[in-house]
Design an enzyme around this catalytic site. Structure first.
Site, mmCIF file in Angstrom:
data_model
loop_
_atom_site.group_PDB
_atom_site.id
_atom_site.type_symbol
_atom_site.label_atom_id
_atom_site.label_comp_id
_atom_site.label_asym_id
_atom_site.label_seq_id
_atom_site.Cartn_x
_atom_site.Cartn_y
_atom_site.Cartn_z
ATOM 1 N N GLU A 169 35.191 -2.976 86.578
ATOM 2 C CA GLU A 169 35.863 -3.726 85.517
ATOM 3 C C GLU A 169 37.326 -3.336 85.294
ATOM 4 O O GLU A 169 37.675 -2.722 84.267
ATOM 5 C CB GLU A 169 35.077 -3.603 84.212
ATOM 6 C CG GLU A 169 33.653 -4.095 84.340
ATOM 7 C CD GLU A 169 32.923 -4.205 83.007
ATOM 8 O OE1 GLU A 169 33.405 -3.636 82.011
ATOM 9 O OE2 GLU A 169 31.892 -4.882 82.961
ATOM 10 N N GLU A 354 26.188 -6.729 86.590
ATOM 11 C CA GLU A 354 25.725 -6.389 85.236
ATOM 12 C C GLU A 354 25.477 -7.664 84.455
ATOM 13 O O GLU A 354 26.285 -8.592 84.525
ATOM 14 C CB GLU A 354 26.774 -5.586 84.441
ATOM 15 C CG GLU A 354 26.895 -4.153 84.826
ATOM 16 C CD GLU A 354 27.963 -3.414 84.005
ATOM 17 O OE1 GLU A 354 28.200 -3.768 82.829
ATOM 18 O OE2 GLU A 354 28.564 -2.486 84.564
#
Ligand code: FCB
Length: 444
Positions: A169, A354
């Site tokens: 991320e 995720e």
């Protein structure tokens, strides 16, 4: 089709797994680990709820065998975990901590013994404190130290890794942590944020270069995506949403897959961009083998003249939310993954690395009845199935997360696990969602 029974509809080679990260579960007071910038950030009152940190977390460093058993017993075939940089190199560089090497050796061997495919991540936010003090990701030297750390991981562990991600991320590492100030190091500074928006991609590129010198063939990066929607039809809102979409999503897609930055945002960012950043774009856009998408929610953007730099800010929507206050919007996953495939990643495999929700879970008579989480997974998996039917090459799905854990600035107050953790006794109690996955995966 009822809830997670949907799993039976997936192709037989589709990978189902769970994801975790080192700082959130291991407990970095164990095993002679160094500290990271989250330890430093958490020391300042107000940064993390209840002033908690990851020093004990889920004691996974001690209980890793029990945790790997839980993953395997549920019938998952892959495990996404991260290496802790300061555990391996307590000063960030230099002397290697032998206890860390032994820990990841044991962890990987345990996974392989249980037939779990190891999906490693090099950086899931535990920047060694020593580098935090030297300017962290604003300092271009950090990208070089990251490459050196990557080399150590490759030498020691690449023989047993199925897959490796460089950065988890990059938007969170840069914008959330340096502009919004919600994550370590907690800066609220536009110049720092813009610099790190580039540096973190450079770190990815440098790590990829090292990975290739080891002839490793299954490497990628994990991007967090949010569907950005304009608050209304006005031109102002539309423009605000498109810039926000660039900052959150397209900045990374275009840099990695096209070697350039999106134009509207680049114009806004220009004066803060590192000198000669263009010369890094080839390194940043070298080929990767797969791309990971983390998806949780959407954001609604409205122009806001009081916002000093961007001129817009997010507003609350009216859909049902999770315990994080995040709207539940599975359509966003389908849209974003399709767009990534069509405009950027093309034929390379996509993994949903995720997806999951926080819920206010509690144990009652040994049972955790998290029916809302089952519905969350079910509705998102339906969208993944639609993507596969539309020939988008989605090859795997990782539930976030195996365990309730240290949820960053929210400390231990938000529970994302398929398995409940009592943070006093460290007792694990599989939730109803865990058993639902187990039932469907075992009957696949
Ligand atoms: C993601 C992070 C992960 C976890 C989930 C809820 O942004 O990668 O560590 O905090 O959100």
């Amino acid at each position: 089709m009822s809830n997670l029974e949907i799993i039976k509809q997936f192709p037989s080679d589709f990978l189902f797994g769970v994801a975790t990260s080192s700082y959130q579960i291991e407990g970095n007071s164990y095993g002679s680990s160094g500290t990271c910038h989250w330890d430093d950030f958490a020391k300042n009152t107000g940064n993390v709820i209840n002033n908690e940190n990851g020093s004990i977390a889920c004691s996974h460093y001690i209980k890793y065998q029990e945790d790997i058993d839980l993953i395997a017993d549920a019938g998952f075939s892959a495990y996404r975990f991260s290496f802790s940089w300061p555990r391996i190199l307590p000063q960030g560089k230099g002397t290697i901590n032998p206890e860390a090497i032994s820990f990841y050796d044991r962890l990987l061997d345990e996974m392989l013994q249980k037939d779990l495919k190891p999906f490693g991540t090099l950086y899931h936010w535990d920047l060694p404190s020593a580098f935090g003090k030297k300017g962290g990701w604003k300092n271009s030297d950090t990208t070089k130290w990251f490459a050196d750390y990557t080399d150590i991981i490759m030498k020691r562990f690449s023989d047993r890794l199925y897959s490796l991600a460089t950065i988890n991320e990059p938007w969170c590492v840069s914008w959330l942590s340096h502009y919004l100030g919600e994550h370590a190091p907690g800066e609220k500074n536009v110049a720092s944020a813009i610099k790190t928006m580039h540096m973190i991609l450079l770190a990815h590129g440098r790590a990829m270069q090292v990975i290739r010198t080891h002839n490793f063939k299954n490497a990628g990066i994990v991007l967090n995506k949010q569907l950005v929607v304009p608050f209304d039809e006005t031109e102002e809102s539309q423009l605000a949403a498109s810039v926000s979409d660039e900052i959150h999503n397209l900045w990374f897609d275009e840099a990695i897959f096209k070697g350039r930055y999106p134009s509207k945002t680049l114009e806004m960012f220009q004066k803060y961009m590192p000198e000669d950043y263009e010369t890094d774009m080839d390194m940043i856009s070298q080929s990767i083998d797969w791309v990971g998408v983390n998806y949780y929610t959407r954001s609604i953007i409205k122009s806001d003249k009081t916002e000093p730099f961007l001129g817009f800010s997010p507003v609350k929507g009216n859909l049902p939310t999770t315990d994080m206050g995040w709207e539940i919007y599975p359509e966003g996953l389908e849209y974003l993954v399709k767009r990534l495939h069509e405009h950027h990643s093309k034929s390379i495999p996509i993994f949903i690395t995720e997806n999951g929700m926080a819920n206010n879970d509690f144990v009652e008579n040994g049972i955790v009845d998290d029916i809302r989480r089952i519905n969350y997974y079910y509705t998102h998996l339906q969208k993944v199935l639609r993507l596969i039917e539309a020939n988008v090459p989605v090859k795997g799905y990782f539930a976030w997360s195996l365990l309730d854990n240290f949820e960053w600035a929210f400390g231990y107050t938000k529970r994302f696990g398929l398995v409940h953790v009592n943070f006093v006794t460290q007792k694990r109690t599989p939730k109803r969602s865990y058993y639902q996955f187990q039932k469907s995966l075992r009957n696949q």
